[in-house]
Design a protein around this motif. Structure first.
Motif, PDB file in Angstrom:
ATOM      1  N   ALA A 111       0.830  -1.204   0.000  1.00 44.31           N
ATOM      2  CA  ALA A 111       0.000   0.000   0.000  1.00 44.31           C
ATOM      3  C   ALA A 111       0.867   1.256   0.000  1.00 44.31           C
ATOM      4  O   ALA A 111       0.549   2.244  -0.672  1.00 44.31           O
ATOM      5  N   CYS A 112       1.974   1.230   0.749  1.00 43.52           N
ATOM      6  CA  CYS A 112       2.897   2.375   0.733  1.00 43.52           C
ATOM      7  C   CYS A 112       3.476   2.584  -0.662  1.00 43.52           C
ATOM      8  O   CYS A 112       3.629   3.716  -1.124  1.00 43.52           O
ATOM      9  N   ALA A 113       3.785   1.485  -1.339  1.00 38.13           N
ATOM     10  CA  ALA A 113       4.365   1.586  -2.682  1.00 38.13           C
ATOM     11  C   ALA A 113       3.383   2.163  -3.689  1.00 38.13           C
ATOM     12  O   ALA A 113       3.793   2.789  -4.673  1.00 38.13           O
ATOM     13  N   ALA A 128      12.016  -4.322  -6.263  1.00 40.86           N
ATOM     14  CA  ALA A 128      13.213  -4.849  -5.591  1.00 40.86           C
ATOM     15  C   ALA A 128      13.284  -4.379  -4.142  1.00 40.86           C
ATOM     16  O   ALA A 128      13.725  -5.124  -3.255  1.00 40.86           O
ATOM     17  N   MET A 129      12.856  -3.156  -3.890  1.00 40.78           N
ATOM     18  CA  MET A 129      12.850  -2.644  -2.520  1.00 40.78           C
ATOM     19  C   MET A 129      11.802  -3.379  -1.689  1.00 40.78           C
ATOM     20  O   MET A 129      12.052  -3.732  -0.526  1.00 40.78           O
ATOM     21  N   GLN A 130      10.626  -3.621  -2.262  1.00 38.38           N
ATOM     22  CA  GLN A 130       9.605  -4.362  -1.522  1.00 38.38           C
ATOM     23  C   GLN A 130      10.114  -5.743  -1.145  1.00 38.38           C
ATOM     24  O   GLN A 130       9.959  -6.182   0.005  1.00 38.38           O
ATOM     25  N   ALA A 131      10.745  -6.424  -2.088  1.00 38.09           N
ATOM     26  CA  ALA A 131      11.268  -7.759  -1.809  1.00 38.09           C
ATOM     27  C   ALA A 131      12.346  -7.708  -0.728  1.00 38.09           C
ATOM     28  O   ALA A 131      12.412  -8.571   0.158  1.00 38.09           O
ATOM     29  N   ARG A 134      10.707  -7.089   2.681  1.00 39.19           N
ATOM     30  CA  ARG A 134      10.003  -8.308   3.127  1.00 39.19           C
ATOM     31  C   ARG A 134      11.008  -9.296   3.705  1.00 39.19           C
ATOM     32  O   ARG A 134      10.738  -9.937   4.735  1.00 39.19           O
ATOM     33  N   ALA A 135      12.176  -9.420   3.074  1.00 40.63           N
ATOM     34  CA  ALA A 135      13.216 -10.300   3.610  1.00 40.63           C
ATOM     35  C   ALA A 135      13.731  -9.757   4.949  1.00 40.63           C
ATOM     36  O   ALA A 135      13.988 -10.527   5.885  1.00 40.63           O
ATOM     37  N   LEU A 136      13.856  -8.443   5.047  1.00 42.43           N
ATOM     38  CA  LEU A 136      14.296  -7.835   6.297  1.00 42.43           C
ATOM     39  C   LEU A 136      13.266  -8.076   7.403  1.00 42.43           C
ATOM     40  O   LEU A 136      13.625  -8.283   8.573  1.00 42.43           O
ATOM     41  N   HIS A 137      12.002  -8.060   7.028  1.00 41.03           N
ATOM     42  CA  HIS A 137      10.931  -8.356   7.988  1.00 41.03           C
ATOM     43  C   HIS A 137      11.028  -9.803   8.470  1.00 41.03           C
ATOM     44  O   HIS A 137      10.937 -10.070   9.673  1.00 41.03           O
TER      45      HIS A 137
END
Length: 256
Positions: A111-113, A128-131, A134-137
């Motif tokens: 939603a932010c994106a 790429a930033m979303q992915a 998500r990995a950082l999460h």
């Protein structure tokens, strides 16, 4: 006119330059530190630990930033405006508002994106930033603070956390004040947890109106080093945290 300083290009895994080498007022884009590298979890953790964050748009390489000064919100100095205070108290008394943490991270970042920043046509939260976040999460370093209204996700924000340092990334709203409610919840939780530093990255009038203030990068990095050495909070929101925003008038919170 001084010659333009070259921008360092990073190979994946290569160390970041010292933040003091970021472009300054006399350079084309103040705050820009380097380009290239990668967005894997280890690189992102190293970046944030040194006061560096990625920010770039479609068709651009990864760009790394460390602005001077840095916009920082100290939870103790958060300004809860009267209109938001009234909206929060009414919603909580009615039992319509619920704050959740980390129950819909993917939905929040998506939603932010899809919500461009004011004055921008597109988004910097490219796929790429979303992915990457998500990995950082999944690694336990990125979290979402979510505003749910009558059981529907209507706003929220996502952030990065290292120790007791919190780095705000982006927010969205599908209902009036929903993102502000998420931010107020984050501030309330940080007050309870003893977190003293919420990095807002860039200076804006809106952030200033909420109590954020520019801080020299050297001071920010010094405080950051101390904060990341402290134990990270347990990311859970208890409705009683709201009372940290108005300790002199505790609120009896309805259970959603």
């Amino acid at each position: 006119m001084s010659a333009r300083r070259p921008l360092p290009w990073l190979e994946p895994g290569e160390p970041f330059p010292p933040v003091e080498q970021a472009w300054g007022p006399g350079d084309p884009v103040p705050g820009l530190l380097a380009a290239g590298g990668a967005l894997d979890v280890d690189t992102l953790v190293r970046a944030y630990a040194h006061g560096i964050f990625p920010w770039y748009g479609p068709e651009q390489p990864i760009l790394w930033w460390s602005p001077d000064p840095r916009m920082v919100l100290q939870p103790a100095r958060f300004r809860l405006h009267d209109s938001l205070r009234k909206a929060l108290r009414a919603a909580l008394r009615q039992g319509r508002l619920e704050i959740r943490i980390d129950t819909a991270f993917d939905a929040v970042i998506a939603a932010c994106a899809s919500t461009p920043r004011p004055g921008q046509d597109g988004t910097w939260i490219v796929p790429a930033m979303q992915a990457a976040y998500r990995a950082l999460h999944r690694a336990g370093h990125a979290h979402s603070v979510e505003t749910w209204w009558d059981g529907v996700l209507v706003g929220g924000l996502y952030l990065v956390n290292l120790g007791q340092a919190v780095f705000g990334e982006s927010m969205f709203t599908h209902r009036r004040d929903a993102s502000k409610m998420a931010l107020a919840a984050l501030v309330a939780a940080c007050r309870v947890w003893g977190v003293e530093l919420i990095d807002c990255q860039q200076q804006t009038a809106h952030l200033a109106s909420l109590g954020a203030a520019p801080q020299p990068r050297a001071d920010f990095v010094r405080a950051l080093r101390q904060a990341i050495e402290r134990p990270a909070p347990v990311w859970h929101f208890d409705p009683l945290y709201w009372n940290a925003l108005w300790p002199h008038a505790p609120l009896s919170v309805a259970t959603p």
